[in-house]
Design a protein around this motif. Structure first.
Motif, PDB file in Angstrom:
ATOM      1  N   PRO A  87       0.895  -1.218  -0.120  1.00 23.90           N
ATOM      2  CA  PRO A  87       0.008   0.020   0.080  1.00 23.90           C
ATOM      3  C   PRO A  87       0.979   1.366   0.142  1.00 23.90           C
ATOM      4  O   PRO A  87       1.936   1.438   0.688  1.00 23.90           O
ATOM      5  CB  PRO A  87      -0.657  -0.074   1.372  1.00 23.90           C
ATOM      6  CG  PRO A  87       0.039  -1.042   2.089  1.00 23.90           C
ATOM      7  CD  PRO A  87       0.764  -2.030   1.137  1.00 23.90           C
ATOM      8  N   ILE A  88       0.380   2.111  -0.678  1.00 20.42           N
ATOM      9  CA  ILE A  88       1.216   3.441  -0.720  1.00 20.42           C
ATOM     10  C   ILE A  88       0.601   4.329   0.422  1.00 20.42           C
ATOM     11  O   ILE A  88      -0.429   4.654   0.304  1.00 20.42           O
ATOM     12  CB  ILE A  88       0.804   4.008  -2.284  1.00 20.42           C
ATOM     13  CG1 ILE A  88       1.015   3.444  -3.393  1.00 20.42           C
ATOM     14  CG2 ILE A  88       1.418   5.499  -2.336  1.00 20.42           C
ATOM     15  CD1 ILE A  88       0.956   3.775  -4.617  1.00 20.42           C
ATOM     16  N   ARG A  89       1.570   4.539   1.001  1.00 18.59           N
ATOM     17  CA  ARG A  89       1.186   5.515   2.171  1.00 18.59           C
ATOM     18  C   ARG A  89       1.810   6.970   1.839  1.00 18.59           C
ATOM     19  O   ARG A  89       2.814   7.079   1.754  1.00 18.59           O
ATOM     20  CB  ARG A  89       1.949   5.100   3.626  1.00 18.59           C
ATOM     21  CG  ARG A  89       1.483   3.703   4.065  1.00 18.59           C
ATOM     22  CD  ARG A  89       2.312   3.200   5.142  1.00 18.59           C
ATOM     23  NE  ARG A  89       1.624   1.705   5.636  1.00 18.59           N
ATOM     24  CZ  ARG A  89       2.379   1.072   6.576  1.00 18.59           C
ATOM     25  NH1 ARG A  89       3.249   1.805   7.365  1.00 18.59           N
ATOM     26  NH2 ARG A  89       1.735   0.054   6.865  1.00 18.59           N
ATOM     27  N   HIS A  90       0.603   7.778   1.858  1.00 16.92           N
ATOM     28  CA  HIS A  90       1.124   9.237   1.507  1.00 16.92           C
ATOM     29  C   HIS A  90       1.469   9.974   2.867  1.00 16.92           C
ATOM     30  O   HIS A  90       0.950   9.533   3.949  1.00 16.92           O
ATOM     31  CB  HIS A  90      -0.198   9.834   0.891  1.00 16.92           C
ATOM     32  CG  HIS A  90      -0.707   9.270  -0.220  1.00 16.92           C
ATOM     33  ND1 HIS A  90       0.044   9.575  -1.450  1.00 16.92           N
ATOM     34  CD2 HIS A  90      -1.525   8.555  -0.676  1.00 16.92           C
ATOM     35  CE1 HIS A  90      -0.280   9.150  -2.471  1.00 16.92           C
ATOM     36  NE2 HIS A  90      -1.648   8.368  -1.904  1.00 16.92           N
ATOM     37  N   ARG A  91       2.408  10.579   2.875  1.00 15.26           N
ATOM     38  CA  ARG A  91       3.200  11.216   3.997  1.00 15.26           C
ATOM     39  C   ARG A  91       2.295  12.563   4.010  1.00 15.26           C
ATOM     40  O   ARG A  91       1.871  13.157   3.291  1.00 15.26           O
ATOM     41  CB  ARG A  91       4.446  11.537   3.748  1.00 15.26           C
ATOM     42  CG  ARG A  91       5.453  10.495   3.662  1.00 15.26           C
ATOM     43  CD  ARG A  91       6.814  11.148   3.435  1.00 15.26           C
ATOM     44  NE  ARG A  91       7.321  11.788   4.683  1.00 15.26           N
ATOM     45  CZ  ARG A  91       8.656  12.256   4.881  1.00 15.26           C
ATOM     46  NH1 ARG A  91       9.307  12.452   3.996  1.00 15.26           N
ATOM     47  NH2 ARG A  91       8.649  12.977   5.715  1.00 15.26           N
ATOM     48  N   ARG A  92       1.888  12.416   5.518  1.00 15.09           N
ATOM     49  CA  ARG A  92       0.977  13.830   5.771  1.00 15.09           C
ATOM     50  C   ARG A  92       1.736  14.997   5.602  1.00 15.09           C
ATOM     51  O   ARG A  92       2.991  15.067   6.067  1.00 15.09           O
ATOM     52  CB  ARG A  92       0.524  13.593   7.226  1.00 15.09           C
ATOM     53  CG  ARG A  92      -0.544  12.621   7.550  1.00 15.09           C
ATOM     54  CD  ARG A  92      -1.084  12.557   8.865  1.00 15.09           C
ATOM     55  NE  ARG A  92      -2.094  11.582   8.914  1.00 15.09           N
ATOM     56  CZ  ARG A  92      -2.832  11.569  10.196  1.00 15.09           C
ATOM     57  NH1 ARG A  92      -2.523  12.144  11.127  1.00 15.09           N
ATOM     58  NH2 ARG A  92      -3.894  10.632  10.501  1.00 15.09           N
ATOM     59  N   PRO A  93       1.315  16.234   4.927  1.00 16.02           N
ATOM     60  CA  PRO A  93       1.988  17.354   4.926  1.00 16.02           C
ATOM     61  C   PRO A  93       2.229  17.759   6.074  1.00 16.02           C
ATOM     62  O   PRO A  93       1.455  17.724   7.110  1.00 16.02           O
ATOM     63  CB  PRO A  93       1.288  18.372   4.183  1.00 16.02           C
ATOM     64  CG  PRO A  93      -0.179  17.777   4.206  1.00 16.02           C
ATOM     65  CD  PRO A  93      -0.080  16.349   4.289  1.00 16.02           C
ATOM     66  N   ALA A  94       3.576  18.267   6.448  1.00 16.65           N
ATOM     67  CA  ALA A  94       3.901  19.069   7.587  1.00 16.65           C
ATOM     68  C   ALA A  94       2.863  20.127   7.833  1.00 16.65           C
ATOM     69  O   ALA A  94       2.520  20.913   7.091  1.00 16.65           O
ATOM     70  CB  ALA A  94       5.064  19.628   7.716  1.00 16.65           C
ATOM     71  N   PRO A  95       2.445  20.423   9.253  1.00 20.95           N
ATOM     72  CA  PRO A  95       1.427  21.461   9.590  1.00 20.95           C
ATOM     73  C   PRO A  95       2.154  22.800   9.509  1.00 20.95           C
ATOM     74  O   PRO A  95       3.332  22.883   9.342  1.00 20.95           O
ATOM     75  CB  PRO A  95       1.199  21.253  11.047  1.00 20.95           C
ATOM     76  CG  PRO A  95       2.264  20.471  11.517  1.00 20.95           C
ATOM     77  CD  PRO A  95       2.927  19.523  10.125  1.00 20.95           C
ATOM     78  N   PRO A  96       1.464  23.672   8.847  1.00 21.89           N
ATOM     79  CA  PRO A  96       2.020  25.258   8.450  1.00 21.89           C
ATOM     80  C   PRO A  96       2.409  25.855   9.752  1.00 21.89           C
ATOM     81  O   PRO A  96       1.956  25.514  10.839  1.00 21.89           O
ATOM     82  CB  PRO A  96       0.933  25.805   7.903  1.00 21.89           C
ATOM     83  CG  PRO A  96      -0.496  25.143   8.256  1.00 21.89           C
ATOM     84  CD  PRO A  96       0.019  23.822   8.478  1.00 21.89           C
TER      85      PRO A  96
END
Length: 327
Positions: A87-96
């Motif tokens: 499964p492709i795990r998308h990395r959560r974008p870092a919070p601004p």
């Protein structure tokens, strides 16, 4: 006879025994050639001295064995294996990053004036309103209101009508006899005169000496409101009174001011009666209103026969008057 050397004649009787003996000898010698050679004994091993034990390196743990898939018989046709993709795990974008603290917005500017809506049916105008007696007979029209110290209404001036305009005269009536009808279809003012409340005609008093001010003229204790000039405390003109608005209890609600200064572009506003200050200057009672030019420009315009928005300076604390103008 042909040319060349003569070939000797072979006698088989003498050569055949020789050939046979040769073939026999070759056969015997061939058996020895094809026999396997005798085994050669190896020399005894030489005893070697055991080497000194050397510190062995730590054994590296081997990877765990992976269970092999069961073998599929060669006779059975192997089913195609499904490809399983991880499964492709998308990395959560870092919070601004948190926004830098911004300066709080500037507070809204304070309003220049405050307004109070006066609906139709809750007030009547004074100037030129019909005045009747309690029996319903119209006797004249109102022309002015006389204010005393502190802005208390004390008298009303009525233009009593004669016959076909002949014999008209002004008379003063006590304000306590004034009743106001707020319904537009009825005369605005009714005079309910009690005992001893006869009208006082406005006529010059004969006699020598100093002439006393007429009843319709300013004095230290009396101020006719209609056509009075409203000023600021510094003497600057604000406007001229052109009418007065009365409630059902005969209390003054507001004055209608002409603030244009010219007849070509007349502009009127309704200023609350409670915003007026009554002071005595140069032995004359005057009315003052502290409103700047900006406040006058921000005031809604007065339009007859429409709801009135009476104004006063923002946060101005003026003495409130009851229906009779008392503090």
């Amino acid at each position: 006879m042909r040319g060349g050397f003569a070939r000797p004649a072979i006698d088989l009787r003498h050569t055949l025994p020789l050939l046979l003996a040769l073939v026999l000898a070759l056969t015997l010698s061939g058996c020895g050639l094809f026999s396997p050679p005798a085994p050669v004994e190896a020399p005894p091993p030489v005893a070697a001295s055991e080497p000194e034990p050397v510190a062995s390196e730590p054994e590296v743990a081997s990877a765990p064995e992976v269970a092999s898939e069961p073998e599929v018989p060669s006779e059975a046709k192997a089913a195609p294996r499904k490809l399983h993709f991880p499964p492709i795990r998308h990395r959560r974008p870092a919070p601004p990053p948190p926004a830098p603290p911004s300066t709080p917005p500037a507070p809204a500017p304070a309003p220049l004036v405050t307004t109070r809506v006066l609906e139709r049916g809750t007030y009547r105008t004074l100037l030129d309103s019909k005045v009747q007696k309690t029996d319903g007979k119209v006797v004249g029209r109102a022309v002015d209101l006389i204010a005393g110290p502190g802005g208390r209404p004390v008298q009303m001036i009525v233009n009593l009508q004669g016959f076909m305009g002949v014999g008209d005269r002004k008379a003063v009536f006590p304000w306590s006899a004034v009743r106001v009808n707020t319904q537009p279809t009825t005369p605005a003012i009714t005079l309910a005169l009690g005992p001893g409340q006869a009208p006082v005609p406005i006529v010059p008093k004969p006699g020598g000496g100093a002439q006393q001010p007429a009843l319709d003229e300013p004095s230290p204790t009396r101020l006719p409101i209609l056509d009075a000039t409203i000023e600021r405390a510094n003497g600057a003109k604000v406007g001229r009174v052109v009418d007065v608005l009365l409630d059902a209890a005969a209390g003054p609600l507001a004055v209608v001011l002409d603030v244009s200064g010219t007849l070509e572009s007349r502009q009127t506003i309704a200023a609350e009666w409670s915003a007026l200050h009554f002071v005595t200057k140069n032995h004359t009672l005057r009315a003052e209103l502290e409103m700047t030019e900006q406040q006058l420009d921000a005031s809604p315009r007065y339009v007859a026969d429409q709801p009135v928005r009476a104004v006063k300076p923002f946060a101005a604390e003026s003495p409130a008057f009851n229906s009779r103008g008392a503090k």
